[in-house]
Design a protein around this motif. Structure first.
Motif, PDB file in Angstrom:
ATOM      1  N   ILE A  13       0.728  -1.222  -0.077  1.00  0.00           N
ATOM      2  CA  ILE A  13      -0.123   0.048   0.021  1.00  0.00           C
ATOM      3  C   ILE A  13       1.027   1.382   0.025  1.00  0.00           C
ATOM      4  CG2 ILE A  13      -1.610   1.215   1.155  1.00  0.00           C
ATOM      5  CD1 ILE A  13      -2.785  -1.367   2.296  1.00  0.00           C
ATOM      6  N   HIS A  14       1.894   1.194   0.794  1.00  0.00           N
ATOM      7  CA  HIS A  14       2.760   2.577   0.859  1.00  0.00           C
ATOM      8  C   HIS A  14       3.484   2.617  -0.291  1.00  0.00           C
ATOM      9  CE1 HIS A  14       5.879   5.300   2.371  1.00  0.00           C
ATOM     10  NE2 HIS A  14       6.677   4.387   1.761  1.00  0.00           N
ATOM     11  N   GLU A  15       3.879   1.729  -1.202  1.00  0.00           N
ATOM     12  CA  GLU A  15       4.587   1.907  -2.308  1.00  0.00           C
ATOM     13  C   GLU A  15       3.735   2.444  -3.476  1.00  0.00           C
ATOM     14  OE1 GLU A  15       6.712  -1.894  -3.188  1.00  0.00           O
ATOM     15  OE2 GLU A  15       8.156  -1.517  -1.863  1.00  0.00           O
ATOM     16  N   ARG A  16       2.481   1.787  -3.459  1.00  0.00           N
ATOM     17  CA  ARG A  16       1.688   2.192  -4.521  1.00  0.00           C
ATOM     18  C   ARG A  16       1.067   3.563  -4.193  1.00  0.00           C
ATOM     19  NH1 ARG A  16      -2.198  -0.434  -7.973  1.00  0.00           N
ATOM     20  NH2 ARG A  16      -0.641  -1.799  -8.012  1.00  0.00           N
ATOM     21  N   VAL A  17       0.881   4.095  -2.915  1.00  0.00           N
ATOM     22  CA  VAL A  17       0.484   5.485  -2.785  1.00  0.00           C
ATOM     23  C   VAL A  17       1.678   6.566  -3.134  1.00  0.00           C
ATOM     24  CG1 VAL A  17      -0.171   7.140  -0.837  1.00  0.00           C
ATOM     25  CG2 VAL A  17      -1.366   4.913  -0.884  1.00  0.00           C
ATOM     26  N   GLN A  18       2.960   5.813  -2.902  1.00  0.00           N
ATOM     27  CA  GLN A  18       3.962   6.813  -3.123  1.00  0.00           C
ATOM     28  C   GLN A  18       4.104   7.123  -4.579  1.00  0.00           C
ATOM     29  OE1 GLN A  18       6.297   8.465  -1.102  1.00  0.00           O
ATOM     30  NE2 GLN A  18       4.495   8.135   0.162  1.00  0.00           N
ATOM     31  N   SER A  19       3.893   5.880  -5.511  1.00  0.00           N
ATOM     32  CA  SER A  19       4.165   5.957  -6.894  1.00  0.00           C
ATOM     33  C   SER A  19       2.876   6.455  -7.632  1.00  0.00           C
ATOM     34  CB  SER A  19       4.563   4.592  -7.517  1.00  0.00           C
ATOM     35  OG  SER A  19       3.481   3.650  -7.222  1.00  0.00           O
ATOM     36  N   GLU A  20       1.699   6.199  -7.136  1.00  0.00           N
ATOM     37  CA  GLU A  20       0.621   6.746  -8.110  1.00  0.00           C
ATOM     38  C   GLU A  20      -0.424   7.814  -7.219  1.00  0.00           C
ATOM     39  OE1 GLU A  20      -1.656   3.688  -9.701  1.00  0.00           O
ATOM     40  OE2 GLU A  20       0.150   2.350 -10.267  1.00  0.00           O
TER      41      GLU A  20
END
Length: 232
Positions: A13-20
């Motif tokens: 979740i953290h990586e997706r929020v950061q990237s998108e």
């Protein structure tokens, strides 16, 4: 202390929020963690919420706010741009109030009117006013502008009616990018870009809207989504 699966989900979740700039769907979480059903994701989400790592925002599709991270995930990203979602009218008494405040350098961007997240509307043509956005949302180079979202065709990626999207001007896009597309030089719409041979598909993120496919020369990309300011 988190279990292995809880940590995997929080990381995803953290990586997706950061990237998108938006959290993943439950289906995407299920696939990422190789689970058979979404019920397992629901249990993991509930556990993360009870432990104070995340907060689910009521009445918002795919809206999960990360409140804190384990030390292993708390390090800054090595490289690259990380778009942020800025929440409006946050309750100061929420668990998020325990997080140390972050100083945000605001940048004034032109608000170019409304963009359709639904049936395409008239092309963007003039500046209505300026809006302040965090400088961290902006790419190091290129021009940016803001648009108010009209419609609900992108709710499954967390873009709702009334939100403000931050757009980086560009004439090109990669498959999967959320873009501002001008159709027949008349109608502007916010959709996910997908190339299909010599055609371009503009995909909604709401099952109530069909994917629209156009000849390549009928679609002109005006910009790519880099940030979202959520309103309530």
């Amino acid at each position: 202390m988190l279990t292995k699966k809880q940590l995997e989900l929080l990381t995803f979740i953290h990586e997706r929020v950061q990237s998108e700039g938006v959290s993943p769907s439950f289906d995407e979480m299920k696939l990422a963690l190789n689970l058979r059903s979404k019920s397992g994701i629901h249990r993991l989400i509930t556990a993360l919420e009870e432990r104070g790592f995340i907060r689910r925002l009521a009445h918002r599709a795919r809206a999960i706010e990360i409140l804190r991270l384990p030390e292993a995930l708390g390090r800054p990203a090595a490289t690259g741009f990380a778009p942020r979602v800025i929440e409006g009218n946050r309750n100061e008494n929420s668990q998020a109030a325990n997080i140390e405040p972050v100083t945000i350098n605001a940048v004034e961007l032109p608000m170019m009117g409304r963009i359709a997240a639904g049936v395409p509307i008239e092309a963007i043509s003039e500046i209505s006013h300026n809006v302040a956005v965090p400088g961290s949302m902006l790419s190091a180079s290129g021009n940016h502008f803001a648009l108010e979202v009209k419609g609900d065709s992108m709710i499954d990626v967390g873009i709702n009616d009334g939100d403000v999207v931050v757009i980086r001007e560009t004439a090109t896009a990669d498959n999967g990018d959320i873009v501002v597309a001008l159709v027949d030089e008349e109608e502007a719409t916010l959709k996910r870009f997908m190339r299909r041979g010599n055609a371009i598909a503009l995909e909604a993120a709401n099952p109530d809207y069909e994917t629209r496919v156009y000849a390549e020369d009928k679609v002109r990309i005006q910009g790519r989504l880099v940030g979202l300011i959520r309103s309530y």
